[in-house]
Scaffold this motif. Structure first.
Motif, PDB file in Angstrom:
ATOM      1  N   SER A 278       0.847  -1.188   0.000  1.00 39.37           N
ATOM      2  CA  SER A 278       0.000   0.000   0.000  1.00 39.37           C
ATOM      3  C   SER A 278       0.882   1.237   0.000  1.00 39.37           C
ATOM      4  O   SER A 278       2.077   1.159   0.303  1.00 39.37           O
ATOM      5  CB  SER A 278      -0.942  -0.001   1.209  1.00 39.37           C
ATOM      6  N   ARG A 279       0.272   2.364  -0.335  1.00 36.91           N
ATOM      7  CA  ARG A 279       0.970   3.650  -0.357  1.00 36.91           C
ATOM      8  C   ARG A 279       0.048   4.711   0.209  1.00 36.91           C
ATOM      9  O   ARG A 279      -1.160   4.637   0.068  1.00 36.91           O
ATOM     10  CB  ARG A 279       1.322   4.068  -1.780  1.00 36.91           C
TER      11      ARG A 279
ATOM     12  N   ASN B  34       5.660  -5.496   3.854  1.00 34.55           N
ATOM     13  CA  ASN B  34       5.798  -6.417   4.993  1.00 34.55           C
ATOM     14  C   ASN B  34       5.530  -5.723   6.322  1.00 34.55           C
ATOM     15  O   ASN B  34       6.225  -5.950   7.310  1.00 34.55           O
ATOM     16  CB  ASN B  34       7.189  -7.057   5.002  1.00 34.55           C
ATOM     17  N   GLY B  35       4.535  -4.834   6.348  1.00 36.48           N
ATOM     18  CA  GLY B  35       4.146  -4.164   7.580  1.00 36.48           C
ATOM     19  C   GLY B  35       5.054  -3.017   7.997  1.00 36.48           C
ATOM     20  O   GLY B  35       4.868  -2.426   9.046  1.00 36.48           O
ATOM     21  N   ARG B  36       6.024  -2.667   7.183  1.00 45.67           N
ATOM     22  CA  ARG B  36       6.962  -1.575   7.495  1.00 45.67           C
ATOM     23  C   ARG B  36       6.799  -0.464   6.474  1.00 45.67           C
ATOM     24  O   ARG B  36       6.894  -0.698   5.272  1.00 45.67           O
ATOM     25  CB  ARG B  36       8.389  -2.120   7.459  1.00 45.67           C
ATOM     26  N   GLU B  37       6.567   0.762   6.960  1.00 46.85           N
ATOM     27  CA  GLU B  37       6.450   1.905   6.063  1.00 46.85           C
ATOM     28  C   GLU B  37       7.806   2.563   5.863  1.00 46.85           C
ATOM     29  O   GLU B  37       8.567   2.721   6.815  1.00 46.85           O
ATOM     30  CB  GLU B  37       5.463   2.938   6.611  1.00 46.85           C
ATOM     31  N   ARG B  38       8.064   2.931   4.614  1.00 44.40           N
ATOM     32  CA  ARG B  38       9.315   3.608   4.262  1.00 44.40           C
ATOM     33  C   ARG B  38       9.003   4.750   3.312  1.00 44.40           C
ATOM     34  O   ARG B  38       8.133   4.626   2.454  1.00 44.40           O
ATOM     35  CB  ARG B  38      10.277   2.653   3.566  1.00 44.40           C
ATOM     36  N   VAL B  39       9.741   5.846   3.447  1.00 44.80           N
ATOM     37  CA  VAL B  39       9.627   6.938   2.485  1.00 44.80           C
ATOM     38  C   VAL B  39      10.267   6.438   1.195  1.00 44.80           C
ATOM     39  O   VAL B  39      11.379   5.908   1.200  1.00 44.80           O
ATOM     40  CB  VAL B  39      10.345   8.206   2.988  1.00 44.80           C
TER      41      VAL B  39
ATOM     42  N   ASP C 222      14.901   6.911   6.584  1.00 47.21           N
ATOM     43  CA  ASP C 222      14.022   6.148   7.472  1.00 47.21           C
ATOM     44  C   ASP C 222      14.781   5.664   8.695  1.00 47.21           C
ATOM     45  O   ASP C 222      15.934   5.257   8.595  1.00 47.21           O
ATOM     46  CB  ASP C 222      13.441   4.933   6.734  1.00 47.21           C
ATOM     47  N   GLN C 223      14.108   5.724   9.836  1.00 44.44           N
ATOM     48  CA  GLN C 223      14.691   5.197  11.066  1.00 44.44           C
ATOM     49  C   GLN C 223      13.677   4.274  11.722  1.00 44.44           C
ATOM     50  O   GLN C 223      12.476   4.573  11.732  1.00 44.44           O
ATOM     51  CB  GLN C 223      15.107   6.339  11.987  1.00 44.44           C
TER      52      GLN C 223
ATOM     53  N   THR D 256       6.707   8.420   9.910  1.00 42.66           N
ATOM     54  CA  THR D 256       6.452   9.625   9.132  1.00 42.66           C
ATOM     55  C   THR D 256       4.962   9.904   9.107  1.00 42.66           C
ATOM     56  O   THR D 256       4.157   9.007   8.851  1.00 42.66           O
ATOM     57  CB  THR D 256       6.996   9.473   7.697  1.00 42.66           C
ATOM     58  N   ILE D 257       4.583  11.173   9.374  1.00 43.17           N
ATOM     59  CA  ILE D 257       3.162  11.524   9.377  1.00 43.17           C
ATOM     60  C   ILE D 257       2.815  12.548   8.287  1.00 43.17           C
ATOM     61  O   ILE D 257       1.642  12.785   8.014  1.00 43.17           O
ATOM     62  CB  ILE D 257       2.692  12.028  10.761  1.00 43.17           C
TER      63      ILE D 257
END
Length: 161
Positions: A40-41, A58-63, A80-81, A86-87
């Motif tokens: 998803s995005r 895989n359940g991890r959001e990345r920019v 990313d950390q 990120t909001i």
């Protein structure tokens, strides 16, 4: 006279049917590529030929930054950390700067990522407040930030070096 009427009628049909929502569709090539590369995005931001968004894998959001001229992701080393979320994010027109707001532990931080040096820096907010939403101008030199201060929403404009 009749020719003018027919021309006007055709023009009206073109405007009514050509601008209807049926004529607006996602770009299939780019959309398919984006769907294949992430589950998803969200939080899309457009530069001239750039799309920045949060991609979930895989359940991890990345920019993620996509070069739309060839549908390829661009490396964003150090943005990313693991201990932050990120909001809000915004990309400059040339794709060289990404402004973002992230939640980290109990803090909400305004950050600027400069792609040419792979550097992420925290930007201070003065007077102090809690940032919520961010928008970079096309040149990447002016930043608008929605900030909460004492129960009131403000928008700060910040000129970047």
């Amino acid at each position: 006279m009749r020719q003018r009427f027919i021309t006007s009628a055709l023009l009206l049909c073109f405007v009514v049917f050509g601008c209807s929502q049926n004529g607006i569709r996602p770009m299939s090539r780019v959309g398919a590529s984006l769907r294949r590369s992430a589950e998803s995005r969200r939080l899309p931001s457009m530069g001239q030929r750039w799309l920045a968004s949060l991609a979930n894998r895989n359940g991890r959001e990345r920019v993620e930054l996509i070069d739309l001229s060839n549908d390829t992701p661009v490396p964003l080393n150090g943005i990313d950390q693991a201990d932050s979320q990120t909001i809000s994010l915004s990309v400059s027109g040339d794709g060289q700067r990404i402004a973002l707001i992230r939640q980290r532990e109990e803090r909400t931080e305004l950050m600027l990522y400069r792609r040419n040096v792979s550097a992420l820096q925290r930007l201070p907010i003065n007077p102090p407040g809690v940032p919520r939403s961010v928008s970079l101008d096309g040149n990447g030199r002016l930043l608008a930030v929605q900030v909460s201060r004492r129960g009131r929403w403000d928008v700060d404009l910040i000129r970047l070096p």
